[in-house]
Write a protein that holds these residues in place. Structure first.
Motif, short mmCIF file in Angstrom:
data_model
loop_
_atom_site.label_atom_id
_atom_site.label_comp_id
_atom_site.label_asym_id
_atom_site.label_seq_id
_atom_site.Cartn_x
_atom_site.Cartn_y
_atom_site.Cartn_z
N ILE A 10 -12.48 -26.20 3.29
CA ILE A 10 -12.08 -27.92 3.63
C ILE A 10 -13.68 -28.79 3.83
CG2 ILE A 10 -10.22 -29.42 4.48
CD1 ILE A 10 -7.87 -26.89 3.81
N ASP A 11 -13.13 -28.35 5.07
CA ASP A 11 -14.35 -29.03 5.78
C ASP A 11 -15.74 -29.46 4.47
OD1 ASP A 11 -14.78 -30.12 8.02
OD2 ASP A 11 -16.47 -28.89 8.94
N ASN A 12 -16.37 -28.28 3.93
CA ASN A 12 -17.65 -28.46 2.85
C ASN A 12 -16.96 -29.26 1.77
OD1 ASN A 12 -19.91 -27.59 2.32
ND2 ASN A 12 -18.89 -26.51 0.75
N ALA A 13 -15.88 -29.12 1.20
CA ALA A 13 -15.49 -30.61 0.26
C ALA A 13 -15.98 -31.75 0.93
CB ALA A 13 -13.69 -30.10 0.33
N MET A 14 -14.62 -31.94 2.25
CA MET A 14 -14.84 -33.51 3.53
C MET A 14 -15.97 -33.53 3.09
SD MET A 14 -11.26 -33.47 5.56
CE MET A 14 -11.60 -35.26 5.20
N ARG A 15 -17.37 -33.02 3.11
CA ARG A 15 -18.73 -33.46 4.03
C ARG A 15 -19.48 -34.19 2.46
NH1 ARG A 15 -19.70 -32.25 8.91
NH2 ARG A 15 -17.83 -30.35 10.32
N GLU A 21 -5.11 -52.44 2.41
CA GLU A 21 -6.47 -52.49 3.52
C GLU A 21 -7.28 -51.79 3.34
OE1 GLU A 21 -5.51 -52.76 7.92
OE2 GLU A 21 -3.95 -52.64 7.35
N GLU A 22 -8.78 -51.66 3.38
CA GLU A 22 -10.24 -50.92 3.47
C GLU A 22 -9.58 -49.47 3.80
OE1 GLU A 22 -14.38 -50.69 2.02
OE2 GLU A 22 -12.52 -52.25 1.65
N THR A 23 -9.74 -48.05 2.78
CA THR A 23 -8.82 -47.54 3.46
C THR A 23 -10.55 -46.91 4.41
OG1 THR A 23 -7.54 -46.78 2.76
CG2 THR A 23 -8.92 -45.13 3.54
N PRO A 24 -10.65 -46.92 6.13
CA PRO A 24 -12.16 -45.91 6.13
C PRO A 24 -12.57 -44.76 5.69
CG PRO A 24 -10.62 -46.27 7.96
CD PRO A 24 -9.99 -46.82 6.84
N LYS A 25 -13.69 -44.51 5.70
CA LYS A 25 -14.40 -43.31 4.75
C LYS A 25 -13.93 -42.03 6.09
CE LYS A 25 -17.21 -43.25 1.06
NZ LYS A 25 -17.73 -44.18 0.71
N THR A 26 -13.66 -41.11 5.87
CA THR A 26 -13.04 -39.79 6.55
C THR A 26 -14.32 -38.88 6.65
OG1 THR A 26 -12.02 -38.54 4.67
CG2 THR A 26 -10.91 -40.04 7.06
N GLU A 27 -15.37 -38.31 7.61
CA GLU A 27 -16.39 -37.79 6.88
C GLU A 27 -16.18 -36.66 7.20
OE1 GLU A 27 -19.54 -39.65 10.33
OE2 GLU A 27 -19.17 -41.42 8.75
N ASN A 28 -15.28 -36.20 8.31
CA ASN A 28 -14.83 -34.69 8.28
C ASN A 28 -13.14 -34.12 8.82
OD1 ASN A 28 -14.79 -34.24 11.19
ND2 ASN A 28 -16.61 -34.59 10.98
N LEU A 70 -4.95 -42.88 4.23
CA LEU A 70 -6.28 -41.89 4.79
C LEU A 70 -5.93 -39.75 4.67
CD1 LEU A 70 -6.44 -42.88 9.01
CD2 LEU A 70 -8.51 -42.59 7.61
N ILE A 71 -4.85 -40.59 5.16
CA ILE A 71 -4.49 -38.85 4.62
C ILE A 71 -4.50 -38.44 3.10
CG2 ILE A 71 -2.18 -37.08 4.03
CD1 ILE A 71 -1.07 -37.80 6.92
N TYR A 72 -4.61 -40.25 2.62
CA TYR A 72 -4.59 -39.46 0.62
C TYR A 72 -6.14 -39.02 0.19
CZ TYR A 72 -4.98 -41.57 -4.05
OH TYR A 72 -4.91 -40.51 -5.32
N SER A 73 -6.98 -40.21 0.84
CA SER A 73 -8.28 -39.73 0.71
C SER A 73 -8.61 -38.75 1.42
CB SER A 73 -8.66 -41.72 1.63
OG SER A 73 -9.70 -41.47 2.30
N ALA A 74 -8.18 -38.54 2.45
CA ALA A 74 -8.63 -37.18 2.48
C ALA A 74 -8.33 -35.82 1.77
CB ALA A 74 -8.30 -36.55 3.87
N MET A 75 -6.91 -36.15 1.50
CA MET A 75 -6.22 -34.81 0.68
C MET A 75 -7.17 -34.91 -1.13
SD MET A 75 -4.19 -33.16 1.90
CE MET A 75 -3.48 -32.40 0.70
N SER A 76 -8.02 -36.03 -0.98
CA SER A 76 -7.99 -36.25 -2.78
C SER A 76 -9.82 -35.67 -2.93
CB SER A 76 -8.42 -37.83 -2.94
OG SER A 76 -8.83 -38.64 -2.24
N LYS A 77 -10.43 -35.46 -1.81
CA LYS A 77 -11.54 -34.48 -1.94
C LYS A 77 -11.48 -33.33 -1.83
CE LYS A 77 -14.25 -37.85 1.18
NZ LYS A 77 -14.96 -38.21 2.37
N LEU A 78 -10.27 -32.88 -1.54
CA LEU A 78 -10.35 -31.05 -2.03
C LEU A 78 -10.09 -31.90 -3.47
CD1 LEU A 78 -7.69 -29.67 0.04
CD2 LEU A 78 -9.87 -30.39 0.19
N GLY A 79 -11.60 -30.45 -4.30
CA GLY A 79 -11.13 -30.47 -5.32
C GLY A 79 -10.43 -29.74 -6.74
#
Lengths: 201, 201
Positions: free
Chosen positions: A195-200, B104-111, A143-152
């Motif tokens: 950050i929030d903008n990048a994540m959306r 496991e499938e990582t759930p998409k985090t929206e914000n 989860l942390i990895y996938s969230a962090m990877s949204k930061l360009g």
């Protein structure tokens, strides 16, 4: 509250680990420990002193029918120490055993074999819980990895640091996490919005 | 197989713990680490060298548009270290993360908020598992205690030692445990019979 620095420095020494291993079984004299562990009584004493100074063991004088008074040592702490080092996660934690926790009915053990079987069954259950915990830690990691990877790549180290702190202290109010950061409030607010903008996206 | 002595000696130093904490987040230069942790670059280098020698981090040279090549450090190990110190139980254990475990499938985090909520939920589940594990460890403790207390005062330290070993390695064949003991087979057999007799009463 036990101190993690103290506990780690105590248990990082193999001789001290073997001393604690012996003492949790039953209180011992230094001479017994020296024989059992196979190191000099001087080395045992040095380590017992350290353990006692740090409050992990306690000694009391015992009279003996033959010879002088002798110091007998017993452990004083009960804890579980857990360190997770994973991708994007490093946490060191001490779980102290609460005094007088739930006392479950202890099943009567009828003989040595049945006692061993029961303990073996508990060990399997503990292992299963550890595997379950491992899977959860991995899910957290992802989860942390996938969230962090949204930061360009346009984001700075400061952005990543802020986000990482917020994700790793998820149960605390955002305000508390931000307060602990060594940075002006305005600049943090700006980063948060970016950050929030990048994540959306 | 990672070595518990090595890992404990590495993580027992607070500066090294903070270095690892920073590196699991993202690879860093020594200068960055020095600034972030607030200790001299010399101290950082000394500890990075130690960590690298012990295979816990790895460095590679990175070219920079400005200035010379610089070494960048990244962590190489993933593990969970658990030490239980309880009444009649002292166990230190390393659980290594298997490469390519179940993904496991990582759930998409929206914000940011929803990501924090999901991670917070996982943290609560991890805590619940730790409490469950703690209760099992306590049950194990009580089983060993109740079995050991059946040995009367006529039993020797040797009896208690034998029984303790047998109870703490319950999943191994009795023969293997006995083989590791520093005592003649005949004398062990005799003790075993006496222990089993005491337990049946």
């Amino acid at each position: 509250m036990m101190d993690i620095d103290m506990i780690l420095s105590m248990v990082s020494n193999p001789t001290r680990r073997r001393i604690l291993e012996a003492l949790v079984r039953e209180p011992c004299y230094p001479l017994q420990l020296s024989k059992e562990i196979g190191v000099s009584q001087q080395a045992i004493m040095k380590n017992l002193d350290l353990l006692e100074k740090n409050g992990m063991v306690v000694s009391h004088q015992v009279t003996s029918s033959i010879g002088p008074m002798r110091a007998m040592y017993a452990p004083t702490s009960e804890f579980t120490l857990v360190i997770d080092m994973r991708n994007r996660m490093f946490v060191a934690n001490i779980i102290e055993e609460e005094e007088g926790g739930v006392q479950e009915e202890t099943p009567k053990t009828e003989n040595l074999d049945s006692a061993r079987q029961e303990i073996s069954q508990i060990d399997r259950e503990i292992e299963a819980l550890e595997r379950e915990r491992s899977a959860l830690v991995r899910k957290r990691e992802q989860l942390i990895y996938s969230a962090m990877s949204k930061l360009g790549s346009d984001m700075t180290y400061g952005h990543r640091d802020l986000m990482y702190q917020l994700l790793n202290r998820p149960s605390e109010p955002m305000e508390d996490v931000i307060q602990d950061m060594d940075e002006g409030r305005g600049s943090i607010r700006k980063k948060l919005a970016e950050i929030d903008n990048a994540m959306r996206q």
